[in-house]
Design a protein around this motif. Structure first.
Motif, PDB file in Angstrom:
ATOM      1  N   ARG A   1      -1.958   5.801 -40.548  1.00 34.91           N
ATOM      2  CA  ARG A   1      -2.445   6.652 -41.640  1.00 34.91           C
ATOM      3  C   ARG A   1      -2.640   5.869 -42.930  1.00 34.91           C
ATOM      4  O   ARG A   1      -3.022   6.437 -43.945  1.00 34.91           O
ATOM      5  CB  ARG A   1      -1.453   7.812 -41.897  1.00 34.91           C
ATOM      6  CG  ARG A   1      -1.162   8.671 -40.700  1.00 34.91           C
ATOM      7  CD  ARG A   1      -0.581  10.026 -41.098  1.00 34.91           C
ATOM      8  NE  ARG A   1       0.644   9.962 -41.881  1.00 34.91           N
ATOM      9  CZ  ARG A   1       1.856   9.795 -41.375  1.00 34.91           C
ATOM     10  NH1 ARG A   1       2.011   9.649 -40.066  1.00 34.91           N
ATOM     11  NH2 ARG A   1       2.918   9.758 -42.155  1.00 34.91           N
TER      12      ARG A   1
ATOM     13  N   LYS B   1      -0.137   3.891 -44.442  1.00 37.79           N
ATOM     14  CA  LYS B   1       1.075   3.637 -45.220  1.00 37.79           C
ATOM     15  C   LYS B   1       1.413   2.146 -45.206  1.00 37.79           C
ATOM     16  O   LYS B   1       1.140   1.456 -44.218  1.00 37.79           O
ATOM     17  CB  LYS B   1       2.257   4.426 -44.621  1.00 37.79           C
ATOM     18  CG  LYS B   1       2.263   5.899 -45.049  1.00 37.79           C
ATOM     19  CD  LYS B   1       3.280   6.721 -44.296  1.00 37.79           C
ATOM     20  CE  LYS B   1       4.703   6.253 -44.479  1.00 37.79           C
ATOM     21  NZ  LYS B   1       5.677   7.175 -43.848  1.00 37.79           N
TER      22      LYS B   1
ATOM     23  N   GLY C   1       7.181   1.920 -43.397  1.00 40.79           N
ATOM     24  CA  GLY C   1       7.591   3.010 -42.521  1.00 40.79           C
ATOM     25  C   GLY C   1       9.057   2.858 -42.165  1.00 40.79           C
ATOM     26  O   GLY C   1       9.682   1.853 -42.526  1.00 40.79           O
TER      27      GLY C   1
ATOM     28  N   ASP D   1       9.958   3.060 -38.952  1.00 43.57           N
ATOM     29  CA  ASP D   1       9.904   2.394 -37.647  1.00 43.57           C
ATOM     30  C   ASP D   1       8.474   1.934 -37.383  1.00 43.57           C
ATOM     31  O   ASP D   1       7.597   2.091 -38.242  1.00 43.57           O
ATOM     32  CB  ASP D   1      10.387   3.354 -36.536  1.00 43.57           C
ATOM     33  CG  ASP D   1       9.427   4.525 -36.313  1.00 43.57           C
ATOM     34  OD1 ASP D   1       8.433   4.659 -37.057  1.00 43.57           O
ATOM     35  OD2 ASP D   1       9.670   5.304 -35.384  1.00 43.57           O
TER      36      ASP D   1
ATOM     37  N   GLY E   1      -1.802  12.617 -31.323  1.00 44.23           N
ATOM     38  CA  GLY E   1      -0.481  13.239 -31.472  1.00 44.23           C
ATOM     39  C   GLY E   1       0.541  12.349 -32.163  1.00 44.23           C
ATOM     40  O   GLY E   1       1.435  12.849 -32.843  1.00 44.23           O
TER      41      GLY E   1
ATOM     42  N   THR F   1      -0.199   9.926 -34.365  1.00 40.29           N
ATOM     43  CA  THR F   1      -0.636   9.429 -35.678  1.00 40.29           C
ATOM     44  C   THR F   1       0.068  10.188 -36.808  1.00 40.29           C
ATOM     45  O   THR F   1       0.378   9.601 -37.839  1.00 40.29           O
ATOM     46  CB  THR F   1      -2.174   9.548 -35.802  1.00 40.29           C
ATOM     47  OG1 THR F   1      -2.757   8.754 -34.776  1.00 40.29           O
ATOM     48  CG2 THR F   1      -2.658   9.053 -37.149  1.00 40.29           C
TER      49      THR F   1
ATOM     50  N   ARG G   1       3.660  14.881 -39.446  1.00 41.32           N
ATOM     51  CA  ARG G   1       4.212  16.004 -38.698  1.00 41.32           C
ATOM     52  C   ARG G   1       3.478  17.308 -39.008  1.00 41.32           C
ATOM     53  O   ARG G   1       3.174  18.095 -38.128  1.00 41.32           O
ATOM     54  CB  ARG G   1       5.703  16.167 -39.032  1.00 41.32           C
ATOM     55  CG  ARG G   1       6.573  15.271 -38.195  1.00 41.32           C
ATOM     56  CD  ARG G   1       7.997  15.709 -38.256  1.00 41.32           C
ATOM     57  NE  ARG G   1       8.600  15.464 -39.567  1.00 41.32           N
ATOM     58  CZ  ARG G   1       9.815  15.873 -39.898  1.00 41.32           C
ATOM     59  NH1 ARG G   1      10.542  16.555 -39.047  1.00 41.32           N
ATOM     60  NH2 ARG G   1      10.312  15.608 -41.078  1.00 41.32           N
TER      61      ARG G   1
HETATM   62  N1  DCT Z   1       5.673  13.352 -34.579  1.00 38.65           N
HETATM   63  C1  DCT Z   1       5.418  14.717 -34.494  1.00 38.65           C
HETATM   64  N2  DCT Z   1       6.445  15.600 -34.592  1.00 38.65           N
HETATM   65  C2  DCT Z   1       7.712  15.170 -34.775  1.00 38.65           C
HETATM   66  C3  DCT Z   1       7.980  13.794 -34.873  1.00 38.65           C
HETATM   67  C4  DCT Z   1       6.933  12.899 -34.776  1.00 38.65           C
HETATM   68  O1  DCT Z   1       4.279  15.120 -34.326  1.00 38.65           O
HETATM   69  N3  DCT Z   1       8.697  16.067 -34.857  1.00 38.65           N
HETATM   70  C5  DCT Z   1       4.550  12.417 -34.479  1.00 38.65           C
HETATM   71  C6  DCT Z   1       3.853  12.242 -35.788  1.00 38.65           C
HETATM   72  C7  DCT Z   1       4.214  10.880 -36.249  1.00 38.65           C
HETATM   73  C8  DCT Z   1       4.589  10.132 -34.984  1.00 38.65           C
HETATM   74  O2  DCT Z   1       5.017  11.111 -34.076  1.00 38.65           O
HETATM   75  C9  DCT Z   1       5.615   9.074 -35.206  1.00 38.65           C
HETATM   76  O3  DCT Z   1       6.810   9.626 -35.741  1.00 38.65           O
HETATM   77  P1  DCT Z   1       7.606   8.936 -36.925  1.00 38.65           P
HETATM   78  O4  DCT Z   1       7.694   7.480 -36.705  1.00 38.65           O
HETATM   79  O5  DCT Z   1       8.879   9.694 -37.077  1.00 38.65           O
HETATM   80  O6  DCT Z   1       6.693   9.298 -38.189  1.00 38.65           O
HETATM   81  P2  DCT Z   1       5.820   8.380 -39.129  1.00 38.65           P
HETATM   82  O7  DCT Z   1       4.785   9.255 -39.701  1.00 38.65           O
HETATM   83  O8  DCT Z   1       5.379   7.154 -38.402  1.00 38.65           O
HETATM   84  O9  DCT Z   1       6.846   8.028 -40.288  1.00 38.65           O
HETATM   85  P3  DCT Z   1       7.464   6.602 -40.670  1.00 38.65           P
HETATM   86  O10 DCT Z   1       6.391   5.901 -41.422  1.00 38.65           O
HETATM   87  O11 DCT Z   1       8.655   6.887 -41.518  1.00 38.65           O
HETATM   88  O12 DCT Z   1       7.828   5.904 -39.390  1.00 38.65           O
END
Ligand code: DCT
Ligand code: MG
Length: 397
Positions: free
Chosen positions: A226, A228, A231, A233, A338, A340, A343
């Motif tokens: 996206r 950023k 992150g 992870d 899904g 990307t 949430r």
């Molecule tokens: N995801 C989702 N619903 C959730 C958890 C995660 O749809 N309850 C999806 C959207 C983001 C992707 O999975 C990866 O999850 P994260 O790594 O937790 O989110 P991120 O946006 O990558 O945040 P960060 O930059 O902090 O890793």
């Protein structure tokens, strides 16, 4: 200062010095009239949202409130504050009065009251109360450990435990493997991961997977996709163009990482994906593809510009949290969409599909309820026209 001459001039299109224009926009009680307040959609997937957040003072407060409701298992209110934050993040302007939000969706009485307080006093008393609350502080601390969810955190809190050393000193608390690794690498994995580090992780996976198969596909997803810069992870989708060969891909990658001495932790979940069980009418938080949650050892020499390091850290490496998901190649587009995020975007994309298009969307498939058919072989699932996004039904097989 009488600004009416300037504001009238601006409205009538007469030239006004740009500095004056900015000054007026800063002190005006309302957002500029031209702001498209009445066009903001209730669906996150219909809102153009950049990573620049003009309303951080409100959205940070909303996140504290949402998390507090999450700890107290009040899902509706938690979602309401996350929805409101998502709407404010999409605005290309900063909210300067509650009046300016009247045409915005998803802002209820409670959200507006918090905003009013912040606008008036520069802070929210409700948020401050939560931040200074011992239970909330403790739950936040405990859930910041990889592998510790709200339920475990609550259990430890109820036992009177308040710190990591309290938890680790309990002889009858048996940490699972994930929690042990969470505590062991706490400093590293609670520090943000940079884009350069995410790319370095990608190179490691890429090298490992290309030894296994020349037909590998590897794509960075999650927050980095996206745009950023940091992150918590690194998320990658990894598969192969040979359908069925993806089955053992993650196992082989994990094996290779272990051999290279790079694997600090791994939790592998085999695929439970079953095409005959689609479409799923019930909401599931996780998809059924093979996936693994890893902690990898990342050498500084592999990272362009070096590692994100804590002060005084003399090591040449850091631990990084990495998630890999491995769908069959014909599910790649759905998986990418899904994973990307964000949430709220994912949640609203599914809601939009269901309510506005009578379709079911998840990480596995898009199903048209009206025509009772699966939309297969999509290269793209949705696209945007102008400022609006549309669920896209490109190629039917
Ligand atoms: N995801 C989702 N619903 C959730 C958890 C995660 O749809 N309850 C999806 C959207 C983001 C992707 O999975 C990866 O999850 P994260 O790594 O937790 O989110 P991120 O946006 O990558 O945040 P960060 O930059 O902090 O890793
Ligand atoms: Mg992520």
């Amino acid at each position: 200062l009488d600004i009416s001459w300037f504001t009238d001039s601006m409205r009538e299109g007469r030239p006004v010095p740009v500095e004056t224009k900015h000054l007026i926009q800063d002190i005006l009680p309302e957002a500029p009239k031209a702001a498209p307040v009445n066009k903001v959609s209730q669906y996150a997937c219909q809102r153009r949202t950049t990573i620049e957040n003009n309303n951080r003072i409100f959205t940070d407060a909303f996140e504290v409130l949402a998390e507090n409701y999450e700890f107290n298992e009040i899902e509706g209110r938690c979602l309401a504050f996350r929805r409101a934050a998502s709407v404010l993040k999409s605005l290309p302007w900063a909210v300067r009065s509650v009046g300016a939000t009247q045409d915005l969706p998803c802002l209820g009485e409670h959200t507006k009251a918090v905003m009013k307080e912040i606008l008036q006093y520069g802070r929210s008393f409700e948020v401050e109360k939560i931040l200074s609350d011992e239970r909330c502080q403790t739950l936040k601390l405990f859930t910041s450990v990889f592998g510790v969810g709200p339920k475990t955190a609550e259990k430890w809190y109820r036992r009177g435990l308040r710190s990591f050393s309290d938890v680790l000193a309990q002889p009858d608390i048996h940490l699972n493997r994930m929690q042990q690794s969470g505590f062991l690498h706490y400093g590293d994995i609670s520090r943000a991961v940079s884009k350069a580090e995410a790319r370095a992780v990608g190179n490691i996976i890429d090298e490992a997977v290309h030894v296994i198969t020349p037909n590998a596909i590897l794509a960075l997803t999650g927050g980095f996709r996206r745009g950023k810069d940091f992150g918590h992870d690194v998320d990658y989708v990894v598969t192969t163009t040979e359908l069925g060969k993806e089955e053992n891909l993650l196992i082989s990658i994990i094996e290779s990482l272990k051999k290279q001495g790079l694997l600090l932790f791994s939790d592998y979940q085999a695929s439970t994906f079953d095409l005959s069980k689609l479409p799923s009418h019930r909401f599931e938080a996780m998809d059924h593809f093979a996936k693994c949650f890893l902690i990898l050892r990342l050498e500084g020499s592999r990272v362009e510009g070096g590692l994100q390091r804590a002060q005084g850290d003399g090591r040449g490496w850091r631990a990084v949290r990495v998630d890999l998901v491995s769908p069959p190649a014909d599910r790649f587009a759905f998986t990418m969409l899904g994973w990307t995020g964000s949430r709220m975007f994912e949640r609203d994309l599914r809601r939009f599909a269901r309510l506005e298009r009578r379709m079911l969307l998840d990480n596995h498939a898009l199903f048209d309820k009206t025509k009772v058919l699966f939309i297969l072989g999509c290269t793209k699932i949705f696209t945007h026209k102008g400022s609006h996004y549309t669920i896209f039904t490109l190629v039917l097989r």
